[in-house]
Design a protein around this motif. Sequence first.
Motif, PDB file in Angstrom:
ATOM      1  N   MET A 189     125.466 -86.100  51.918  1.00 58.21           N
ATOM      2  CA  MET A 189     125.055 -86.464  50.713  1.00 58.21           C
ATOM      3  C   MET A 189     124.064 -87.731  50.647  1.00 58.21           C
ATOM      4  SD  MET A 189     128.957 -86.444  48.621  1.00 58.21           S
ATOM      5  CE  MET A 189     129.634 -87.831  49.685  1.00 58.21           C
ATOM      6  N   ILE A 190     122.985 -87.425  49.510  1.00 56.96           N
ATOM      7  CA  ILE A 190     122.211 -88.460  49.417  1.00 56.96           C
ATOM      8  C   ILE A 190     122.237 -89.140  48.183  1.00 56.96           C
ATOM      9  CG2 ILE A 190     119.464 -88.667  49.371  1.00 56.96           C
ATOM     10  CD1 ILE A 190     119.613 -86.341  51.402  1.00 56.96           C
ATOM     11  N   TYR A 191     122.240 -90.447  48.058  1.00 57.91           N
ATOM     12  CA  TYR A 191     122.242 -91.147  46.651  1.00 57.91           C
ATOM     13  C   TYR A 191     120.549 -91.512  46.452  1.00 57.91           C
ATOM     14  CZ  TYR A 191     127.193 -91.884  46.564  1.00 57.91           C
ATOM     15  OH  TYR A 191     128.541 -91.631  46.363  1.00 57.91           O
ATOM     16  N   CYS A 192     120.135 -91.064  45.220  1.00 55.69           N
ATOM     17  CA  CYS A 192     118.753 -91.374  44.912  1.00 55.69           C
ATOM     18  C   CYS A 192     118.357 -91.892  43.541  1.00 55.69           C
ATOM     19  CB  CYS A 192     118.036 -90.073  45.335  1.00 55.69           C
ATOM     20  SG  CYS A 192     118.215 -88.578  44.518  1.00 55.69           S
ATOM     21  N   CYS A 193     117.271 -92.516  43.361  1.00 55.84           N
ATOM     22  CA  CYS A 193     116.896 -92.651  42.068  1.00 55.84           C
ATOM     23  C   CYS A 193     116.176 -91.537  41.524  1.00 55.84           C
ATOM     24  CB  CYS A 193     115.998 -93.780  42.046  1.00 55.84           C
ATOM     25  SG  CYS A 193     114.397 -93.610  42.832  1.00 55.84           S
ATOM     26  N   GLU A 194     115.590 -91.570  40.222  1.00 55.13           N
ATOM     27  CA  GLU A 194     114.989 -90.507  39.508  1.00 55.13           C
ATOM     28  C   GLU A 194     113.649 -90.215  40.363  1.00 55.13           C
ATOM     29  OE1 GLU A 194     113.913 -87.848  36.574  1.00 55.13           O
ATOM     30  OE2 GLU A 194     115.713 -88.999  36.474  1.00 55.13           O
ATOM     31  N   GLU A 195     113.004 -91.219  41.040  1.00 60.14           N
ATOM     32  CA  GLU A 195     111.688 -90.866  41.611  1.00 60.14           C
ATOM     33  C   GLU A 195     111.724 -90.134  42.631  1.00 60.14           C
ATOM     34  OE1 GLU A 195     108.234 -93.812  43.706  1.00 60.14           O
ATOM     35  OE2 GLU A 195     109.805 -94.472  42.263  1.00 60.14           O
ATOM     36  N   HIS A 196     112.900 -90.274  43.476  1.00 64.93           N
ATOM     37  CA  HIS A 196     112.936 -89.390  44.756  1.00 64.93           C
ATOM     38  C   HIS A 196     114.122 -88.248  44.719  1.00 64.93           C
ATOM     39  CE1 HIS A 196     111.666 -93.522  46.086  1.00 64.93           C
ATOM     40  NE2 HIS A 196     110.959 -92.797  46.995  1.00 64.93           N
ATOM     41  N   VAL A 197     114.403 -87.781  43.574  1.00 68.27           N
ATOM     42  CA  VAL A 197     115.327 -86.623  43.487  1.00 68.27           C
ATOM     43  C   VAL A 197     114.746 -85.488  44.314  1.00 68.27           C
ATOM     44  CG1 VAL A 197     114.959 -85.804  41.019  1.00 68.27           C
ATOM     45  CG2 VAL A 197     117.108 -85.701  42.087  1.00 68.27           C
ATOM     46  N   GLU A 198     113.486 -85.099  44.049  1.00 66.88           N
ATOM     47  CA  GLU A 198     112.944 -83.893  44.462  1.00 66.88           C
ATOM     48  C   GLU A 198     112.977 -84.112  45.949  1.00 66.88           C
ATOM     49  OE1 GLU A 198     109.402 -82.242  43.084  1.00 66.88           O
ATOM     50  OE2 GLU A 198     109.472 -83.258  41.077  1.00 66.88           O
ATOM     51  N   LEU A 199     112.546 -85.218  46.652  1.00 65.39           N
ATOM     52  CA  LEU A 199     112.772 -85.486  48.132  1.00 65.39           C
ATOM     53  C   LEU A 199     114.131 -85.081  48.603  1.00 65.39           C
ATOM     54  CD1 LEU A 199     111.365 -86.229  50.637  1.00 65.39           C
ATOM     55  CD2 LEU A 199     111.886 -88.707  50.225  1.00 65.39           C
ATOM     56  N   ALA A 200     115.104 -85.498  47.977  1.00 62.63           N
ATOM     57  CA  ALA A 200     116.548 -85.501  48.283  1.00 62.63           C
ATOM     58  C   ALA A 200     116.916 -83.968  48.475  1.00 62.63           C
ATOM     59  CB  ALA A 200     117.341 -86.219  47.587  1.00 62.63           C
ATOM     60  N   LEU A 201     116.200 -83.191  47.151  1.00 61.53           N
ATOM     61  CA  LEU A 201     116.707 -81.850  47.330  1.00 61.53           C
ATOM     62  C   LEU A 201     116.173 -81.252  48.261  1.00 61.53           C
ATOM     63  CD1 LEU A 201     116.407 -81.338  43.416  1.00 61.53           C
ATOM     64  CD2 LEU A 201     118.169 -81.248  44.466  1.00 61.53           C
ATOM     65  N   ASP A 202     114.820 -81.554  48.577  1.00 61.95           N
ATOM     66  CA  ASP A 202     114.009 -80.692  49.943  1.00 61.95           C
ATOM     67  C   ASP A 202     114.894 -81.250  51.147  1.00 61.95           C
ATOM     68  OD1 ASP A 202     112.120 -79.713  48.194  1.00 61.95           O
ATOM     69  OD2 ASP A 202     110.754 -81.328  48.429  1.00 61.95           O
ATOM     70  N   VAL A 203     115.352 -82.319  51.454  1.00 62.04           N
ATOM     71  CA  VAL A 203     116.020 -82.811  52.736  1.00 62.04           C
ATOM     72  C   VAL A 203     117.315 -81.761  52.601  1.00 62.04           C
ATOM     73  CG1 VAL A 203     117.206 -84.513  53.760  1.00 62.04           C
ATOM     74  CG2 VAL A 203     115.033 -84.935  52.747  1.00 62.04           C
ATOM     75  N   VAL A 204     118.078 -81.775  51.746  1.00 71.56           N
ATOM     76  CA  VAL A 204     119.354 -81.082  51.624  1.00 71.56           C
ATOM     77  C   VAL A 204     118.962 -79.561  52.055  1.00 71.56           C
ATOM     78  CG1 VAL A 204     121.299 -80.216  50.431  1.00 71.56           C
ATOM     79  CG2 VAL A 204     120.620 -82.628  50.254  1.00 71.56           C
ATOM     80  N   VAL A 205     118.199 -78.985  51.397  1.00 67.55           N
ATOM     81  CA  VAL A 205     117.643 -77.512  51.456  1.00 67.55           C
ATOM     82  C   VAL A 205     117.415 -77.129  53.103  1.00 67.55           C
ATOM     83  CG1 VAL A 205     116.022 -75.714  51.018  1.00 67.55           C
ATOM     84  CG2 VAL A 205     117.145 -76.957  49.171  1.00 67.55           C
ATOM     85  N   ASP A 206     116.484 -78.241  53.517  1.00 66.59           N
ATOM     86  CA  ASP A 206     116.195 -77.893  54.980  1.00 66.59           C
ATOM     87  C   ASP A 206     117.246 -78.032  55.741  1.00 66.59           C
ATOM     88  OD1 ASP A 206     113.559 -77.768  53.945  1.00 66.59           O
ATOM     89  OD2 ASP A 206     112.862 -79.699  54.463  1.00 66.59           O
TER      90      ASP A 206
END
Length: 52
Positions: A1-18
């Motif tokens: 699980m990744i906690y993130c701010c609005e600015e980094h939500v796309e990055l967190a989504l990409d990391v989980v998919v990868d």
Amino acid sequence: MIYCCEEHVELALDVVVDEYETFPNLEKLEEGKDLSTTCEYCQKPAEYLVGN
């Protein structure tokens, strides 16, 4: 699980998919709760929880 701010939500989504090769769950953290959790990328207050 990744906690993130609005600015980094796309990055967190990409990391989980990868990592898990599946579509992640995206959960907006409740406003009004005094959370001390910060974004894992920039240390701003976390707004989202991204996981599988």
